[in-house]
Design a protein around this motif. Structure first.
Motif, PDB file in Angstrom:
ATOM      1  N   VAL A 198       0.816  -1.209   0.000  1.00 15.32           N
ATOM      2  CA  VAL A 198       0.000   0.000   0.000  1.00 15.32           C
ATOM      3  C   VAL A 198       0.856   1.269   0.000  1.00 15.32           C
ATOM      4  O   VAL A 198       0.552   2.239  -0.679  1.00 15.32           O
ATOM      5  N   ASP A 199       1.952   1.261   0.762  1.00 17.34           N
ATOM      6  CA  ASP A 199       2.776   2.466   0.864  1.00 17.34           C
ATOM      7  C   ASP A 199       3.827   2.581  -0.236  1.00 17.34           C
ATOM      8  O   ASP A 199       4.544   3.557  -0.317  1.00 17.34           O
ATOM      9  N   GLN A 200       3.908   1.580  -1.127  1.00 22.21           N
ATOM     10  CA  GLN A 200       4.879   1.605  -2.219  1.00 22.21           C
ATOM     11  C   GLN A 200       4.310   2.408  -3.395  1.00 22.21           C
ATOM     12  O   GLN A 200       3.169   2.186  -3.797  1.00 22.21           O
ATOM     13  N   PRO A 201       5.072   3.333  -3.961  1.00 23.56           N
ATOM     14  CA  PRO A 201       4.562   4.101  -5.105  1.00 23.56           C
ATOM     15  C   PRO A 201       4.395   3.202  -6.327  1.00 23.56           C
ATOM     16  O   PRO A 201       5.066   2.183  -6.460  1.00 23.56           O
ATOM     17  N   LEU A 202       3.489   3.619  -7.209  1.00 17.95           N
ATOM     18  CA  LEU A 202       3.263   2.853  -8.427  1.00 17.95           C
ATOM     19  C   LEU A 202       4.475   2.944  -9.339  1.00 17.95           C
ATOM     20  O   LEU A 202       5.153   3.957  -9.393  1.00 17.95           O
ATOM     21  N   ALA A 203       4.716   1.873 -10.080  1.00 19.36           N
ATOM     22  CA  ALA A 203       5.863   1.838 -10.985  1.00 19.36           C
ATOM     23  C   ALA A 203       5.689   2.827 -12.136  1.00 19.36           C
ATOM     24  O   ALA A 203       6.641   3.442 -12.586  1.00 19.36           O
ATOM     25  N   ALA A 204       4.475   2.966 -12.642  1.00 21.83           N
ATOM     26  CA  ALA A 204       4.221   3.882 -13.759  1.00 21.83           C
ATOM     27  C   ALA A 204       3.152   4.877 -13.330  1.00 21.83           C
ATOM     28  O   ALA A 204       2.206   4.510 -12.652  1.00 21.83           O
ATOM     29  N   PRO A 205       3.292   6.115 -13.715  1.00 23.09           N
ATOM     30  CA  PRO A 205       2.269   7.095 -13.355  1.00 23.09           C
ATOM     31  C   PRO A 205       0.944   6.764 -14.031  1.00 23.09           C
ATOM     32  O   PRO A 205       0.917   6.350 -15.181  1.00 23.09           O
ATOM     33  N   THR A 206      -0.144   6.936 -13.313  1.00 23.61           N
ATOM     34  CA  THR A 206      -1.459   6.644 -13.872  1.00 23.61           C
ATOM     35  C   THR A 206      -2.053   7.896 -14.481  1.00 23.61           C
ATOM     36  O   THR A 206      -1.640   8.998 -14.184  1.00 23.61           O
ATOM     37  N   GLY A 207      -3.031   7.704 -15.318  1.00 27.95           N
ATOM     38  CA  GLY A 207      -3.764   8.822 -15.886  1.00 27.95           C
ATOM     39  C   GLY A 207      -3.197   9.398 -17.161  1.00 27.95           C
ATOM     40  O   GLY A 207      -3.734  10.363 -17.683  1.00 27.95           O
ATOM     41  N   GLN A 208      -2.125   8.828 -17.724  1.00 25.47           N
ATOM     42  CA  GLN A 208      -1.536   9.377 -18.938  1.00 25.47           C
ATOM     43  C   GLN A 208      -2.434   9.173 -20.147  1.00 25.47           C
ATOM     44  O   GLN A 208      -2.374   9.945 -21.088  1.00 25.47           O
ATOM     45  N   GLY A 209      -3.269   8.156 -20.144  1.00 23.77           N
ATOM     46  CA  GLY A 209      -4.159   7.901 -21.265  1.00 23.77           C
ATOM     47  C   GLY A 209      -5.549   8.458 -21.080  1.00 23.77           C
ATOM     48  O   GLY A 209      -6.431   8.242 -21.908  1.00 23.77           O
TER      49      GLY A 209
END
Length: 194
Positions: free
Chosen positions: A98-109
């Motif tokens: 839960v506290d780990q950041p996502l590998a890829a940013p979301t929302g680009q598409g």
């Protein structure tokens, strides 16, 4: 885009309005629009400094072939009376904890998904961490509707030619979702329902 166009062509044989629900994270809008922000500034600086080899025209201006394919898709969808409801599922990407950041940013598409919905008269559901809520929103938006009819003039227009459509509503808090385009069907061209 080719797969969606084939689907629209297959649905063209069915009468009435067709609804497609697209569960996707979309694709990066820079493919269509070109670089944005600091990337665009870096490319502009390279041009000013004479380093033209550092600037790729497709990444700076966007891919013209992709834009043409997208416009062809919108024409085919309008001709077949097909609406795309897009549900942004980028929020479903999970990291290790839960506290780990996502590998890829979301929302680009997200921009492209909103465009699919807007250009076809569909509904755009963003940040769909709960798919059942997103699908319920699409169902609620399509459950009740008005069918508006009009007879367009044929003056100077060919059958099968795409036309723009605009619908306005008066009143506070009212919104309308509608097709942005339509095509007069060619009555001589019989469609095989299979």
């Amino acid at each position: 885009l080719g797969g969606l166009e084939q689907l629209a062509q297959m649905l063209d044989g069915l009468r009435g309005r067709k609804h497609v629900i697209l569960l996707s994270a979309g694709f990066d809008a820079t493919v269509l629009l070109g670089e944005q922000g600091s990337q665009r500034q870096d490319s502009a600086n390279a041009v000013v400094e004479g380093r033209l080899w550092d600037v790729q025209s497709d990444s700076y201006f966007g891919d013209a072939a992709a834009r043409q394919a997208l416009e062809q898709l919108y024409r085919t969808l309008a001709a077949s009376d097909t609406v795309i409801h897009s549900v942004d599922v980028a929020g479903l990407v999970a990291g290790g904890s839960v506290d780990q950041p996502l590998a890829a940013p979301t929302g680009q598409g997200r921009e492209t998904l909103a465009q699919f919905a807007h250009k076809t008269g569909g509904r755009f559901v963003k940040d769909a961490n709960d798919l059942s809520a997103g699908l319920k929103e699409v169902l609620d938006a399509t459950r009740y509707y008005y069918a508006l009819a009009f007879e367009p003039s044929d003056a100077g227009r060919k059958k099968g030619q795409q036309r723009k459509l605009e619908v306005r509503v008066k009143g506070d808090g009212l919104t309308v979702a509608h097709r942005a385009r339509y095509v007069l069907p060619d009555s001589e061209k019989e469609k095989d329902p299979v």
